[in-house]
Design an enzyme around this catalytic site. Structure first.
Site, PDB file in Angstrom:
ATOM      1  N   ASP A  45     -13.413  14.484  22.231  1.00 20.07           N
ATOM      2  CA  ASP A  45     -14.753  14.991  22.550  1.00 20.07           C
ATOM      3  C   ASP A  45     -15.565  13.795  23.049  1.00 20.07           C
ATOM      4  O   ASP A  45     -15.200  12.641  22.828  1.00 20.07           O
ATOM      5  CB  ASP A  45     -15.361  15.579  21.256  1.00 20.07           C
ATOM      6  CG  ASP A  45     -16.850  15.774  21.340  1.00 20.07           C
ATOM      7  OD1 ASP A  45     -17.307  16.465  22.273  1.00 20.07           O
ATOM      8  OD2 ASP A  45     -17.577  15.232  20.486  1.00 20.07           O
TER       9      ASP A  45
ATOM     10  N   ASP B 172     -19.701  13.674  23.404  1.00 21.70           N
ATOM     11  CA  ASP B 172     -20.987  13.463  22.725  1.00 21.70           C
ATOM     12  C   ASP B 172     -20.831  13.363  21.218  1.00 21.70           C
ATOM     13  O   ASP B 172     -20.395  14.298  20.575  1.00 21.70           O
ATOM     14  CB  ASP B 172     -21.954  14.608  23.066  1.00 21.70           C
ATOM     15  CG  ASP B 172     -22.357  14.580  24.526  1.00 21.70           C
ATOM     16  OD1 ASP B 172     -22.095  15.568  25.230  1.00 21.70           O
ATOM     17  OD2 ASP B 172     -22.902  13.556  24.961  1.00 21.70           O
TER      18      ASP B 172
HETATM   19  C1  XBP Z   1     -22.292  18.227  23.156  1.00 22.31           C
HETATM   20  C2  XBP Z   1     -23.146  19.263  23.795  1.00 22.31           C
HETATM   21  C3  XBP Z   1     -23.779  18.983  25.142  1.00 22.31           C
HETATM   22  C4  XBP Z   1     -24.739  17.791  25.061  1.00 22.31           C
HETATM   23  C5  XBP Z   1     -25.704  17.760  26.226  1.00 22.31           C
HETATM   24  O1  XBP Z   1     -21.097  18.233  23.895  1.00 22.31           O
HETATM   25  O2  XBP Z   1     -23.301  20.328  23.228  1.00 22.31           O
HETATM   26  O3  XBP Z   1     -24.501  20.142  25.488  1.00 22.31           O
HETATM   27  O4  XBP Z   1     -25.535  17.936  23.889  1.00 22.31           O
HETATM   28  O5  XBP Z   1     -24.979  17.770  27.453  1.00 22.31           O
HETATM   29  P1  XBP Z   1     -19.695  17.653  23.252  1.00 22.31           P
HETATM   30  P2  XBP Z   1     -25.361  18.852  28.567  1.00 22.31           P
HETATM   31  O6  XBP Z   1     -19.982  17.202  21.839  1.00 22.31           O
HETATM   32  O7  XBP Z   1     -18.762  18.837  23.300  1.00 22.31           O
HETATM   33  O8  XBP Z   1     -19.291  16.523  24.155  1.00 22.31           O
HETATM   34  O9  XBP Z   1     -26.870  18.861  28.678  1.00 22.31           O
HETATM   35  O10 XBP Z   1     -24.678  18.364  29.821  1.00 22.31           O
HETATM   36  O11 XBP Z   1     -24.820  20.156  28.052  1.00 22.31           O
HETATM   37 MG    MG Z   2     -19.552  16.248  20.173  1.00 26.34          MG
END
Ligand code: XBP
Ligand code: MG
Length: 248
Positions: free
Chosen positions: A10, A12
């Site tokens: 993953d 973020d």
């Molecule tokens: C985390 C999310 C994303 C980010 C913001 O993604 O839910 O929406 O918060 O990015 P992950 P965007 O943990 O699956 O990487 O604004 O581009 O959605």
């Molecule tokens: Mg994440």
């Protein structure tokens, strides 16, 4: 007995701590640029994170503040495009850093012939520059983003698509996540998952993960918040191989 063919990360909160001082700041700048008085505090943003996908997060928030569904959808699309542009700009300044151990782990996996992949909800417009800045895009066999699938985590679509592009069965790969939505998505796709938490996800239900650590790796070792003590050295290739073989 399965051998470790790939590790799927993953983004973020896992490869990089992007939310509090990254995405949240970009969302607030987009609100301000649109002349809206909304600002997401650190605490409120933690609650809003349970909705995956920035555009959906904005849309639900606008509806909660009394905007009609039609108006919320149109305004969210506009705001998210601006937010994404702003966050991609922040990424290019180098302001977003990889979590401790991330670059070393990716290099070690690739040196041992283990494929490395990304499965994220994030928008490809910033995901690709972030991966390039932190790791180099050639460090990744496969990258699947929220721009490539319609259903977002906790739906397993992004992990299923990543496995399909890798040409692997779930038992041949391990997922690394930070959040309840992410762990649920990986487990629903049939993957075993190791969780590394952050301030936003530490108290979430990560019960689907085989182990919960407080970081990917640190020279002095990591805290095993749940799981066998052998994870105390963090996410090493050996520990991931043991897990894939069913002995970890
Ligand atoms: C985390 C999310 C994303 C980010 C913001 O993604 O839910 O929406 O918060 O990015 P992950 P965007 O943990 O699956 O990487 O604004 O581009 O959605
Ligand atoms: Mg994440």
């Amino acid at each position: 007995m399965n051998s470790l063919r790939a590790v799927i990360f993953d983004v973020d909160g896992t490869l990089a701590d992007t939310e509090r001082d990254g995405h949240r700041v970009a969302f607030n700048e987009a609100f301000e640029a649109a002349g809206l008085g909304y600002r997401w505090s650190v605490e409120e943003y933690g609650r809003l994170l349970t909705t995956t996908g920035g555009r959906r997060r904005i849309e639900r928030y606008l509806q909660s503040r009394g905007h009609s569904p039609t108006e919320a959808a149109a305004l969210a699309a506009h705001l998210h495009r601006d937010k994404t542009r702003r966050f991609a700009g922040l990424v290019r300044t180098g302001a977003i850093r990889a979590r401790p151990g991330a670059t070393e782990l990716v290099s070690a996996l690739r040196a041992e012939g283990v494929a490395t992949a990304v499965a994220t909800t994030g928008t490809s417009e910033w995901v690709l520059p972030l991966l390039d800045t932190l790791f180099g895009l050639d460090a990744w066999n496969i990258v699947v983003t929220g721009s490539d699938v319609t259903a977002l985590k906790p739906d397993p679509a992004v992990y299923r698509e990543t496995l399909a592009r890798l040409g692997l069965q779930p038992a041949e790969a391990i997922a690394v996540e930070d959040s309840a939505n992410g762990v649920q998505a990986a487990v629903s796709a049939g993957l075993r998952c190791v969780a590394v938490v952050n301030e936003y996800t530490r108290d979430q239900d990560l019960s689907g993960a085989v182990a919960v650590l407080d970081d990917l790796a640190r020279p002095e070792g990591v805290s095993v918040l749940r799981g066998p003590p052998q994870w105390a050295q963090g996410l090493t290739v050996a520990a991931l191989r043991r897990l894939a073989a069913g002995v970890g």
